[in-house]
Scaffold this motif. Sequence first.
Motif, PDB file in Angstrom:
ATOM      1  N   LYS A 321      21.770  39.080  32.315  1.00 47.60           N
ATOM      2  CA  LYS A 321      22.389  39.921  33.365  1.00 47.60           C
ATOM      3  C   LYS A 321      23.898  40.020  33.110  1.00 47.60           C
ATOM      4  CE  LYS A 321      19.522  40.257  37.318  1.00 47.60           C
ATOM      5  NZ  LYS A 321      18.322  39.466  37.075  1.00 47.60           N
ATOM      6  N   ARG A 322      24.404  41.265  33.097  1.00 52.42           N
ATOM      7  CA  ARG A 322      25.818  41.481  32.775  1.00 52.42           C
ATOM      8  C   ARG A 322      26.752  40.697  33.708  1.00 52.42           C
ATOM      9  NH1 ARG A 322      27.534  46.871  34.511  1.00 52.42           N
ATOM     10  NH2 ARG A 322      27.444  45.636  36.394  1.00 52.42           N
ATOM     11  N   ASP A 323      26.425  40.733  35.023  1.00 51.80           N
ATOM     12  CA  ASP A 323      27.358  40.105  35.961  1.00 51.80           C
ATOM     13  C   ASP A 323      27.430  38.595  35.770  1.00 51.80           C
ATOM     14  OD1 ASP A 323      27.907  42.578  36.790  1.00 51.80           O
ATOM     15  OD2 ASP A 323      26.855  42.466  38.716  1.00 51.80           O
ATOM     16  N   LEU A 324      26.295  37.977  35.338  1.00 52.12           N
ATOM     17  CA  LEU A 324      26.308  36.520  35.084  1.00 52.12           C
ATOM     18  C   LEU A 324      27.189  36.198  33.879  1.00 52.12           C
ATOM     19  CD1 LEU A 324      22.573  35.464  35.658  1.00 52.12           C
ATOM     20  CD2 LEU A 324      24.537  35.219  37.198  1.00 52.12           C
ATOM     21  N   VAL A 325      27.107  37.069  32.865  1.00 49.58           N
ATOM     22  CA  VAL A 325      27.914  36.867  31.649  1.00 49.58           C
ATOM     23  C   VAL A 325      29.407  37.002  32.004  1.00 49.58           C
ATOM     24  CG1 VAL A 325      28.484  37.870  29.386  1.00 49.58           C
ATOM     25  CG2 VAL A 325      26.088  37.618  30.077  1.00 49.58           C
ATOM     26  N   ILE A 326      29.719  38.036  32.796  1.00 47.13           N
ATOM     27  CA  ILE A 326      31.126  38.253  33.181  1.00 47.13           C
ATOM     28  C   ILE A 326      31.636  37.053  33.984  1.00 47.13           C
ATOM     29  CG2 ILE A 326      32.603  39.668  34.710  1.00 47.13           C
ATOM     30  CD1 ILE A 326      31.185  42.149  33.648  1.00 47.13           C
ATOM     31  N   GLU A 327      30.791  36.571  34.906  1.00 48.61           N
ATOM     32  CA  GLU A 327      31.174  35.417  35.740  1.00 48.61           C
ATOM     33  C   GLU A 327      31.445  34.179  34.869  1.00 48.61           C
ATOM     34  OE1 GLU A 327      28.557  33.569  38.983  1.00 48.61           O
ATOM     35  OE2 GLU A 327      28.742  35.693  39.517  1.00 48.61           O
TER      36      GLU A 327
END
Length: 363
Positions: A321-327
């Motif tokens: 998931k993109r948002d998990l990677v960004i976080e």
Amino acid sequence: MEERGYEISVPEEDEPDKSSSVFYNEDMKTNRDLSIIAARVFLEEVDIEEPRICDALAASGIRGFRYSELGNVYLNDTNPEAIESIEKGLEVNGIKAEVYNEDANVFLSQHRNYLHIIDIDPFGPFTSFLDSTARAASHSSFVGLTATDNAAPAGTYSKVCRRRYASMPLKNSFMHETGLRIYIKAVFENFARFDKEFDPKVCWHEQHYSRVMGRVTESKQRTNNALDKIGYLSFCPKCRWRKLERAGNCPECDSETRVAGPLWTGKIADQRFTSRMLEEMPEDWEDSLELLEHIDSEAEIVTPFYDLHELASVMDIEVPKRDLVIEAIDGKGYPVSRTHFSPTGFRTDAPIEDVKEIIRKHT
Ligand SMILES: C[S@@+](CC[C@H](N)C(=O)[O-])C[C@H]1O[C@@H](n2cnc3c(N)ncnc32)[C@H](O)[C@@H]1O
């Protein structure tokens, strides 16, 4: 038809194009929204009593009608039918403007160092209007240019790019960022020839077009100081390492890199400026607001953006998931954000090995 409260008198069409009797493209509303807000922010920062604002390729006149909230408007187009539409539009909307039926290059060249805001919104490339725009720009002014020949600087037609922009493009997942940087370089170098510095304030790519907007200041010293921002971009097609500099072999995997440029290696937006734009943007201009929020969030990070699907595919793993990677990248203390260029992209200055380790942990 109407846009943001202004009436437009043009024949309605499903797919407006070059052959339209008078061109009006509803899809370019976002372009106009951001342009009007950027011009407003510029004018708030400078002390110009009666700003002179020009859409040199005005078509229906809608852009100029909207700019009329900010100053005295000059509308120009070669097409006599466009002039009729503009005149009708000015009347129904109760706006005063000067209207010209000239070639834009003639109009601009006759208004040397005169205009405070210049909008260049042609069919295709803006290159043939660069000289006259630099002549017409006042010593402190703001300029916006649209280009729709994106396939050239994005690498599909590399010879066209070399011919038109004197740059080598690079076709890959971040080709539209490379293209945007080639456009900015073309604008910067053109103004530099006139001892005017072009400082990009808000530049973006969406749909089929790119837009370059920035502040112009007549100053040899400022122009000289910014010259070092013209450079190259290197990319490793094997491990996907990238950096805004000319490299030999890849510092990560020692493969041969591919190089694009010369291009603009500085920021493509100024966060101080875009955050002011966010304050000015009406909340119900939803699509434009969303685009501007993305541009603002990534403004301070210069490394070309990554595509998560591409990295996962190179690593032969499931897409996390993109948002998990960004976080997680943020948690490690690296600058990171989404990018307006792609819904599957993200931008970070973190080393690629750390990015890959985080992606592996989150599949
Ligand atoms: C893409 S439209 C402009 C759209 C408009 N700025 C808007 O926001 O809706 C391009 C316009 O440029 C005009 N045009 C093309 N070449 C020109 C030239 N050399 N000088 C002046 N106008 C030109 C065309 O007639 C057309 O109306």
